[in-house]
Scaffold this active site. Structure first.
Site, PDB file in Angstrom:
ATOM      1  N   SER A 155       1.264  -1.191   0.432  1.00  0.00           N
ATOM      2  CA  SER A 155       0.073   0.380   0.082  1.00  0.00           C
ATOM      3  C   SER A 155       0.699   1.698   0.009  1.00  0.00           C
ATOM      4  O   SER A 155       1.996   1.332   0.296  1.00  0.00           O
ATOM      5  CB  SER A 155      -0.596   0.310   1.339  1.00  0.00           C
ATOM      6  OG  SER A 155      -0.019   0.185   1.828  1.00  0.00           O
ATOM      7  N   ASP A 156      -0.094   2.061  -0.850  1.00  0.00           N
ATOM      8  CA  ASP A 156       1.102   3.498  -0.067  1.00  0.00           C
ATOM      9  C   ASP A 156       0.943   3.692   1.116  1.00  0.00           C
ATOM     10  O   ASP A 156      -0.086   3.091   1.787  1.00  0.00           O
ATOM     11  CB  ASP A 156       0.077   4.669  -1.377  1.00  0.00           C
ATOM     12  CG  ASP A 156       1.373   6.331  -1.046  1.00  0.00           C
ATOM     13  OD1 ASP A 156       1.968   6.124  -0.309  1.00  0.00           O
ATOM     14  OD2 ASP A 156       1.404   6.694  -1.932  1.00  0.00           O
ATOM     15  N   TRP A 157       2.122   4.424   1.988  1.00  0.00           N
ATOM     16  CA  TRP A 157       2.079   4.848   3.145  1.00  0.00           C
ATOM     17  C   TRP A 157       0.356   5.230   3.508  1.00  0.00           C
ATOM     18  O   TRP A 157       0.072   6.448   3.794  1.00  0.00           O
ATOM     19  CB  TRP A 157       2.892   5.369   3.356  1.00  0.00           C
ATOM     20  CG  TRP A 157       4.058   5.001   4.305  1.00  0.00           C
ATOM     21  CD1 TRP A 157       4.975   5.306   4.612  1.00  0.00           C
ATOM     22  CD2 TRP A 157       4.784   3.686   3.039  1.00  0.00           C
ATOM     23  NE1 TRP A 157       6.297   4.357   5.081  1.00  0.00           N
ATOM     24  CE2 TRP A 157       5.421   3.081   3.936  1.00  0.00           C
ATOM     25  CE3 TRP A 157       4.410   3.150   1.809  1.00  0.00           C
ATOM     26  CZ2 TRP A 157       6.369   2.446   3.593  1.00  0.00           C
ATOM     27  CZ3 TRP A 157       5.096   2.196   2.432  1.00  0.00           C
ATOM     28  CH2 TRP A 157       6.361   1.515   2.216  1.00  0.00           C
TER      29      TRP A 157
END
Ligand code: BGC
Length: 805
Positions: A222-224
């Site tokens: 995932s993106d952060w």
């Protein structure tokens, strides 16, 4: 059983789930019982920051991704990848969070500088080279952000409405090429949604397309903080939720499996992918790493950073003033002394050193005068310099002391400049969990007496004391909830006081914790001496320019203009830089403007100056590369990877503001040159444009069928007086273009080098995809006749041939 299946079978549900979420901001846990090490991730794409976010852990800083794309050289991108793998190994990272292959849908995109191009083919070629290079070094690459993360406004929540054809032909194309041709080991899903489904839960695009149709066998990370749900993300194709701990997976995912909401087989498949990645990077006992013998650290990072910079510089205009022939130079511009080497946001890396343009020209022994001219920054630059010393030891710099809630010291450091940016991982020895406050202090011995300005930059509570007097005691609030905004794009409070002798300056700050990330120490003490007005600064620049044979003016964007976390609202150079260039050009006909920006800016003075050299964000060797290019030791060999408008309002796509949460990609296939074609106003410079220090004659072109599709062979001759490099570009023009399709597009390119008077042969392989369109759920060949146009750039083709498909 394979070693991966054996390892998987040995794990209970809790342990399996623990492998799917960060144990901290950057890493996954180790499981010694199965011989599994901890997988560490680090941001890229222009350097490997590692797990810290501070100047105490430097890394080679390369030019911006736009610059790398401007080289049009996938082999150079591969060498860049190998250097980054070497840097990652040095820093103990196994997975690099790069490259960014979103597209230049609009020049307003905040991360425009971090993406390669408006063209999917050029983006794909550079991206494939980059990923191959990183993975040659045994380190994983993570192509990001999947998909349609092409602007920043409301990036966490916006839903991009993009039709299937546009997705396939434009925005997905670089990801597809990188999965298939570079075999990338990880993909980062974007924050945004696409067509009604947030990407971290987008079953159709992640499970259906990426893992299913394309056969991607790596990890989707995932993106952060992008993963917001437990079941939706687990079923939607996400494999690893970052950062952790405490994200929606962990115990919640275990419960969801036990409740039958997520089949355990889904978790097993995620773990299998994590173990496969761990095996590839050499972290799983019993699995041969993808690169069994770790390459030795042989790449010279400084030299490569300089080479990429030189190769990326785009000469947009030149009346013959360049290359310079040992004249006296008036060097003008704040960015000439403090080069803008990189854009803002998660690309941030702290360089071991920076060669500014001023350093670079001085090192070459150029006879020069320097004037900063007007300062375009709206925030004060961080305090630095020999006037600042540690109050106790007298060493140059700033002391920062870390304290716990009782005021007891946890650690201390000496900083060269009054700026910090630690998130999650604190400097060695400092326990972030105990951290409560920091105190920055220094003796300041002013060189000039009078009213000095101080800037308190950061989010949270601050107390600034100068010479015992409290000048600021308040709480500063973040612009918005974006991590980039809180840490890098912080608010600033400016105060001024008269300083007429040595004073003790202290800045106390109560630190804060960012959910899911941990303690944050993001503070800046800005400083400016009493100084002249903008008019006076311009006048000084004019006087210097009039007295020199050549004026070199370095203009730049600032961190408040180009960064992750927000979009641009104007393409004008910030501050009064345009006025300054015009004033200098009026007194010196040999004015060379160096544009230090990662993406397009307006240049209203362009017809008044002798030459314009675009240097992008040139990385740590900025000035060394600039000196060699200005004086002709090397040729500026870059070509624009994006069409450059004269005025913002001329741009075909400017829309970055979602309406009711939806950003409609109404322009469809028509971005970049595809959209500029046929518009009433031409751009300032077409896609692919850029001059060199020599000239080329295109003598012949032949097109022959090949296994892939077609081969275009071009003969050309260097007709100038020195050796040079040419990027031969091949465009396809259908004889009967469909009304709803572009009329002309890039189909391939290749570079050649030749000495003065020599001939060269460029062999350009065209992929079949160049004549395919996505129609009703399938790729179909667009049959018919084509003109194959060959030349220097989109607006300057020189030869053509016919092709029947
Ligand atoms: C960015 C990513 C980056 C991540 C970790 C996010 O805000 O969008 O590109 O890799 O942060 O720093």
């Amino acid at each position: 059983m394979s070693p991966i299946e054996t390892a998987l079978a040995a794990l209970d549900l809790e342990t399996k789930v623990s492998l799917l979420a960060g144990q901290d901001v950057w890493s996954l846990p180790a499981v010694p019982a199965i011989g599994l090490g901890s997988l560490v991730m680090s941001d890229g794409p222009i350097g490997v920051r590692g797990t810290g976010w501070g100047p105490d852990d430097p890394a080679v800083v390369l030019p911006s991704p736009t610059a790398l794309a401007a080289t049009w050289d996938p082999a150079l991108a591969r060498r860049v990848g190998r250097l980054l793998a070497q840097e990652a190994r040095r820093k103990g990272a196994h997975l690099l969070l790069a490259p960014t292959v979103n597209l230049h849908r609009t020049p307003l995109g905040g991360r425009h500088f971090e993406c390669y191009s408006e063209d999917p083919l050029l983006t794909a070629e550079i991206g494939v080279g980059y990923v191959l290079g990183v993975q040659d070094g045994g380190v994983g690459a993570t192509v990001k952000h999947f998909v349609a993360n092409d602007s920043e406004t409301a990036r966490f929540v916006l839903d991009a409405a993009v039709d299937d054809r546009t997705l396939r032909e434009v925005y997905l194309a670089p990801f597809e090429a990188i999965v298939h041709r570079a075999g990338v080991w990880a993909v980062m899903c974007a924050y945004n949604g696409v067509n009604g489904r947030t990407m971290s839960e987008n079953d159709a695009l992640q499970n259906g397309l990426l893992k299913g149709e394309w056969g991607f066998d790596g990890v989707v990370v995932s993106d952060w903080t992008a993963a917001k749900t437990t079941v939706g993300t687990a079923l939607g194709g996400l494999d690893v939720a970052m950062p952790g701990p405490g994200n929606p997976w962990g115990a919640k995912l275990v419960d969801a499996v036990r409740a039958g909401e997520v089949p355990e087989s889904v978790v097993d498949e995620m773990v299998r992918r994590v173990l496969r990645l761990a095996g590839r990077v050499g972290l799983l006992e019993g699995v041969e790493p993808a690169v069994p013998v770790r390459p030795e650290a042989v790449v010279d990072g400084d030299a490569l950073a300089k080479e990429v910079a030189e190769r990326s510089f785009v000469l947009l205009r030149n009346d013959g003033t360049l290359p310079l022939a040992s004249p006296t130079v008036a060097l003008i511009g704040v960015a000439a002394e403090e080069a803008r080497i990189l854009g803002g946001g998660s690309v941030t890396v702290f360089p071991p050193h920076v060669v500014s343009p001023l350093d670079g020209l001085r090192a070459r022994g150029v006879e020069l005068t320097y004037e900063p001219g007007v300062d375009p920054r709206t925030k004060l630059p961080p305090a630095r310099g020999p006037e600042w010393t540690d109050p106790e030891t007298g060493e140059a710099g700033f002391r920062i002391v870390f304290r716990d809630a009782s005021g007891a010291e946890l650690g201390r450091l000496l900083l060269e400049a009054a700026v910090t940016g630690w998130t999650g991982k604190m400097p060695d020895g400092v326990d972030g969990a105990l951290l409560d406050s920091v105190e920055l202090s220094a003796w300041f011995r002013p060189l000039v007496f009078g009213e000095h300005s101080f800037g308190v930059g950061g989010v949270g509570e601050f107390v600034l004391t100068v010479d015992g007097e409290v000048l600021h005691d308040d709480r500063q609030v973040a612009y918005d909830d974006d991590p980039a905004a809180g840490i890098l794009l912080h608010p600033e409070t400016r105060v001024a006081t008269v300083v007429e002798g040595p004073v003790l300056v202290t800045l106390k700050h109560k630190t804060w914790v960012r959910k899911g990330i941990g303690a944050v120490v993001g503070i800046t003490l800005g400083h400016a001496e009493p100084g002249p007005t903008d008019d006076e600064l311009i006048q000084r620049a004019v006087v210097a320019a009039a007295a020199a044979q050549v004026a070199v003016v370095v203009v730049a964007t600032t961190e408040e203009v180009e960064s992750e976390g927000f979009d641009r609202r104007s393409l004008a150079l910030p501050g009064r830089q345009d006025d300054m260039v015009a004033a200098v050009a009026a007194v010196n006909p040999r004015t060379v403007v160096v544009v230090n920006a990662g993406s397009p800016v307006e240049m209203p003075w362009i017809d008044e100056v002798a030459a314009v050299l675009l240097t992008w964000f040139p990385g740590q060797e900025a000035g060394a590369a600039l000196a060699d290019v200005l004086f002709g030791r090397t040729e500026p060999a870059g070509r624009l990877p994006t069409t450059w408008p004269a005025r913002m309002d001329d741009c075909p796509v400017l829309d970055v503001d979602p309406v009711d949460g939806v950003l409609a990609y109404r322009e469809g296939l028509f971005i970049g040159y595809r959209a500029w074609e046929g518009r009433p106003v031409a751009p300032a410079f077409w896609f692919g444009a850029g001059l060199g220090y020599t000239t080329w004659e295109y003598t012949s072109v032949t097109v022959t069928p090949s296994d892939a599709f077609a081969t275009v062979t071009v003969l050309l001759r260097n007709t100038g007086t020195r050796s040079g490099r040419e990027v031969v570009q091949v465009y396809l023009v259908p004889d009967a273009p469909a009304a709803d399709r572009p009329t002309r597009w890039l189909a391939g390119f290749a570079s050649v080098e030749a000495g003065a008077g020599e001939t060269a042969e460029a062999v350009v392989e065209l992929p079949r995809r160049a004549v395919e369109a996505w129609e009703d759920g399938a790729w179909v060949t667009m049959t018919g006749g084509y003109t194959v146009e060959v030349g220097h750039d989109y607006g300057d083709t020189r030869l053509s041939a016919s092709l029947k498909v």
